[in-house]
Design a protein around this motif. Structure first.
Motif, PDB file in Angstrom:
ATOM      1  N   LEU A  65      -2.971  11.351  58.226  1.00  0.00           N
ATOM      2  CA  LEU A  65      -3.143  12.083  58.115  1.00  0.00           C
ATOM      3  C   LEU A  65      -3.389  12.834  56.691  1.00  0.00           C
ATOM      4  O   LEU A  65      -4.093  13.719  56.235  1.00  0.00           O
ATOM      5  CB  LEU A  65      -1.667  12.863  59.027  1.00  0.00           C
ATOM      6  N   ILE A  66      -2.681  12.411  55.997  1.00  0.00           N
ATOM      7  CA  ILE A  66      -2.405  12.085  54.611  1.00  0.00           C
ATOM      8  C   ILE A  66      -3.666  12.136  53.671  1.00  0.00           C
ATOM      9  O   ILE A  66      -4.568  13.197  53.168  1.00  0.00           O
ATOM     10  CB  ILE A  66      -1.453  11.323  53.873  1.00  0.00           C
ATOM     11  N   ASN A  67      -4.626  10.898  54.085  1.00  0.00           N
ATOM     12  CA  ASN A  67      -5.913  11.085  53.815  1.00  0.00           C
ATOM     13  C   ASN A  67      -7.037  12.374  53.893  1.00  0.00           C
ATOM     14  O   ASN A  67      -8.034  11.790  53.604  1.00  0.00           O
ATOM     15  CB  ASN A  67      -6.227   9.845  54.403  1.00  0.00           C
ATOM     16  N   MET A  68      -6.995  12.573  55.099  1.00  0.00           N
ATOM     17  CA  MET A  68      -7.904  13.291  55.700  1.00  0.00           C
ATOM     18  C   MET A  68      -7.716  14.649  55.088  1.00  0.00           C
ATOM     19  O   MET A  68      -8.320  15.310  54.476  1.00  0.00           O
ATOM     20  CB  MET A  68      -7.492  13.970  57.424  1.00  0.00           C
ATOM     21  N   LEU A  69      -5.905  15.379  54.865  1.00  0.00           N
ATOM     22  CA  LEU A  69      -6.039  16.275  54.089  1.00  0.00           C
ATOM     23  C   LEU A  69      -6.415  15.952  52.053  1.00  0.00           C
ATOM     24  O   LEU A  69      -6.723  17.279  51.938  1.00  0.00           O
ATOM     25  CB  LEU A  69      -4.339  16.627  54.117  1.00  0.00           C
TER      26      LEU A  69
ATOM     27  N   ASP B  37      -8.591  14.288  51.902  1.00  0.00           N
ATOM     28  CA  ASP B  37     -10.042  14.892  51.673  1.00  0.00           C
ATOM     29  C   ASP B  37     -10.924  16.040  51.603  1.00  0.00           C
ATOM     30  O   ASP B  37     -11.454  16.369  51.047  1.00  0.00           O
ATOM     31  CB  ASP B  37     -10.950  13.769  52.513  1.00  0.00           C
ATOM     32  N   LEU B  38      -9.759  17.145  52.249  1.00  0.00           N
ATOM     33  CA  LEU B  38      -9.919  18.168  52.390  1.00  0.00           C
ATOM     34  C   LEU B  38      -9.372  19.140  51.112  1.00  0.00           C
ATOM     35  O   LEU B  38      -9.743  20.161  50.984  1.00  0.00           O
ATOM     36  CB  LEU B  38      -9.666  18.432  53.535  1.00  0.00           C
ATOM     37  N   LEU B  39      -8.778  18.473  50.304  1.00  0.00           N
ATOM     38  CA  LEU B  39      -8.575  18.109  48.864  1.00  0.00           C
ATOM     39  C   LEU B  39      -7.410  20.006  49.035  1.00  0.00           C
ATOM     40  O   LEU B  39      -7.347  20.753  48.054  1.00  0.00           O
ATOM     41  CB  LEU B  39      -9.155  19.756  48.146  1.00  0.00           C
ATOM     42  N   ILE B  40      -6.489  19.825  50.703  1.00  0.00           N
ATOM     43  CA  ILE B  40      -5.853  20.487  50.376  1.00  0.00           C
ATOM     44  C   ILE B  40      -4.668  20.313  48.849  1.00  0.00           C
ATOM     45  O   ILE B  40      -3.641  21.487  48.778  1.00  0.00           O
ATOM     46  CB  ILE B  40      -4.595  20.412  51.075  1.00  0.00           C
ATOM     47  N   ALA B  41      -4.426  19.974  48.296  1.00  0.00           N
ATOM     48  CA  ALA B  41      -3.459  19.966  46.976  1.00  0.00           C
ATOM     49  C   ALA B  41      -3.913  20.423  46.050  1.00  0.00           C
ATOM     50  O   ALA B  41      -3.081  21.175  45.423  1.00  0.00           O
ATOM     51  CB  ALA B  41      -3.165  18.027  46.716  1.00  0.00           C
ATOM     52  N   GLU B  42      -5.146  20.567  46.133  1.00  0.00           N
ATOM     53  CA  GLU B  42      -5.538  20.908  44.789  1.00  0.00           C
ATOM     54  C   GLU B  42      -5.645  23.188  45.069  1.00  0.00           C
ATOM     55  O   GLU B  42      -4.753  23.349  44.378  1.00  0.00           O
ATOM     56  CB  GLU B  42      -7.210  21.395  44.753  1.00  0.00           C
ATOM     57  N   TYR B  43      -4.557  23.093  45.935  1.00  0.00           N
ATOM     58  CA  TYR B  43      -4.883  24.680  47.139  1.00  0.00           C
ATOM     59  C   TYR B  43      -3.287  24.907  46.647  1.00  0.00           C
ATOM     60  O   TYR B  43      -3.214  25.919  46.512  1.00  0.00           O
ATOM     61  CB  TYR B  43      -5.150  24.864  48.125  1.00  0.00           C
ATOM     62  N   LEU B  44      -2.840  23.876  46.925  1.00  0.00           N
ATOM     63  CA  LEU B  44      -1.121  23.867  46.646  1.00  0.00           C
ATOM     64  C   LEU B  44       0.002  23.652  45.560  1.00  0.00           C
ATOM     65  O   LEU B  44       0.677  23.309  45.218  1.00  0.00           O
ATOM     66  CB  LEU B  44      -1.225  23.203  47.746  1.00  0.00           C
ATOM     67  N   ASN B  45      -1.260  23.047  44.646  1.00  0.00           N
ATOM     68  CA  ASN B  45      -0.325  23.282  43.566  1.00  0.00           C
ATOM     69  C   ASN B  45      -0.052  21.704  43.155  1.00  0.00           C
ATOM     70  O   ASN B  45       0.995  21.432  42.236  1.00  0.00           O
ATOM     71  CB  ASN B  45      -0.112  23.647  42.734  1.00  0.00           C
ATOM     72  N   LEU B  46      -0.350  20.594  44.174  1.00  0.00           N
ATOM     73  CA  LEU B  46       0.313  19.164  44.251  1.00  0.00           C
ATOM     74  C   LEU B  46      -0.707  17.906  43.555  1.00  0.00           C
ATOM     75  O   LEU B  46      -2.351  18.154  43.515  1.00  0.00           O
ATOM     76  CB  LEU B  46       0.381  19.500  45.532  1.00  0.00           C
TER      77      LEU B  46
ATOM     78  N   SER C  84      -0.903  15.244  44.355  1.00  0.00           N
ATOM     79  CA  SER C  84      -1.239  14.651  45.969  1.00  0.00           C
ATOM     80  C   SER C  84      -1.022  14.906  47.161  1.00  0.00           C
ATOM     81  O   SER C  84       0.274  15.353  47.305  1.00  0.00           O
ATOM     82  CB  SER C  84      -0.880  13.134  45.680  1.00  0.00           C
ATOM     83  N   THR C  85      -1.875  15.355  48.513  1.00  0.00           N
ATOM     84  CA  THR C  85      -1.025  15.059  49.665  1.00  0.00           C
ATOM     85  C   THR C  85       0.175  14.717  50.501  1.00  0.00           C
ATOM     86  O   THR C  85       0.786  15.475  50.544  1.00  0.00           O
ATOM     87  CB  THR C  85      -2.180  15.154  50.681  1.00  0.00           C
ATOM     88  N   LYS C  86      -0.019  13.236  49.580  1.00  0.00           N
ATOM     89  CA  LYS C  86       1.387  13.083  49.939  1.00  0.00           C
ATOM     90  C   LYS C  86       2.548  13.698  49.543  1.00  0.00           C
ATOM     91  O   LYS C  86       3.662  12.972  50.108  1.00  0.00           O
ATOM     92  CB  LYS C  86       1.379  11.463  48.790  1.00  0.00           C
ATOM     93  N   GLU C  87       2.556  14.086  48.492  1.00  0.00           N
ATOM     94  CA  GLU C  87       3.712  15.388  48.039  1.00  0.00           C
ATOM     95  C   GLU C  87       4.464  16.148  48.523  1.00  0.00           C
ATOM     96  O   GLU C  87       5.429  16.831  49.059  1.00  0.00           O
ATOM     97  CB  GLU C  87       3.792  15.703  46.900  1.00  0.00           C
TER      98      GLU C  87
END
Length: 248
Positions: free
Chosen positions: A105-109, A111-120, A122-125
């Motif tokens: 789940l983390i790896n897919m998110l 790759d979809l650059l979710i962390a950038e939109y959430l100001n994180l 890494s998605t792991k956070e």
């Protein structure tokens, strides 16, 4: 939704101090109801709600692994006199997406650059216990079994089961109302997608907030990688449009 944990405190305290077996849980003490081959049991996994969440990951229902971890965490919390809220929060964090499913789940998110939109960074956070951006839940809040095996969303399909749709409407619908934002909803699997599509059709949620086409992160999903590659650009576009319509 008011917690019903208090109804089961004595029964949970009486559970053995070890890894629990299905015989410990799947019995009359925690049995809720049944319909044909479906049997629903109480579990405390989905009683905590992170109302500030911006990302909502939705599964079908807690599986046995989540159920067992949840009960053990509640018993530990009761023994150590934690507040009900802390018990249920710890139970949620400990039991959600352990092992390879979380990594996928983390790896897919990522790759979809979710962390950038959430100001994180890494998605792991998102999965840190103190992160208020993520909420994980299930359409059906309690574990459902067929012949003591996890219900997988088929035979019957959720939308075709009066019993299961009752739980969707009385729990999941009400849970959404309590969320302060209109979160990006990530469905885990086609069974969840089908329910979301019904909700979209009935104007309960917006299609703009649903990441339809997202592959189930289970290692047992042999088509996960191929599906992700095929849908990746479309999923990225949906995420971009979501944050335009529902910014942080």
């Amino acid at each position: 939704m008011k917690s019903i944990l208090y109804k089961y405190i004595d029964k949970i305290n009486n559970l053995p101090d070890r890894r629990l077996s299905k015989e410990d849980i799947l019995n009359y003490n925690f049995f809720l109801e049944e319909d044909n081959k479906l049997k629903v049991y109480y579990a405390p996994h989905n009683e905590y709600i992170n109302k500030k969440a911006k990302i909502l990951v939705v599964g079908i229902c807690p599986g046995w692994t989540q159920t067992e971890i949840a009960f053990r965490n509640v018993k530990y919390g009761l023994k150590n006199n934690l507040t009900t809220e802390n018990i249920l929060k710890n139970c949620k964090v400990a039991a959600r997406f352990a092992g390879s499913m979380r990594n996928n789940l983390i790896n897919m998110l990522e790759d979809l650059l979710i962390a950038e939109y959430l100001n994180l960074e890494s998605t792991k956070e998102l999965f840190n216990s103190d992160c208020e951006l993520l909420h994980t839940t299930s359409l059906i809040p309690y574990p459902v079994f067929i012949n003591e095996k996890n219900y997988t969303g088929h035979t019957p399909e959720i939308v075709n089961s009066q019993l299961l749709m009752k739980y969707v409407k009385t729990h999941f619908y009400q849970e959404l109302i309590q969320l302060e934002n209109k979160p990006l909803i990530i469905p885990l699997g086609k069974s969840v997608e089908e329910v979301l599509k019904v909700m979209i059709k009935n104007n309960i949620i917006s299609e703009k907030q649903c990441l339809l086409g997202f592959p189930h992160p289970s290692g047992a999903n042999g088509h996960r990688k191929e599906q992700f590659i095929n849908n990746k650009n479309e999923l990225k576009e949906k995420i971009t449009n979501y944050f335009k319509n529902f910014p942080l």
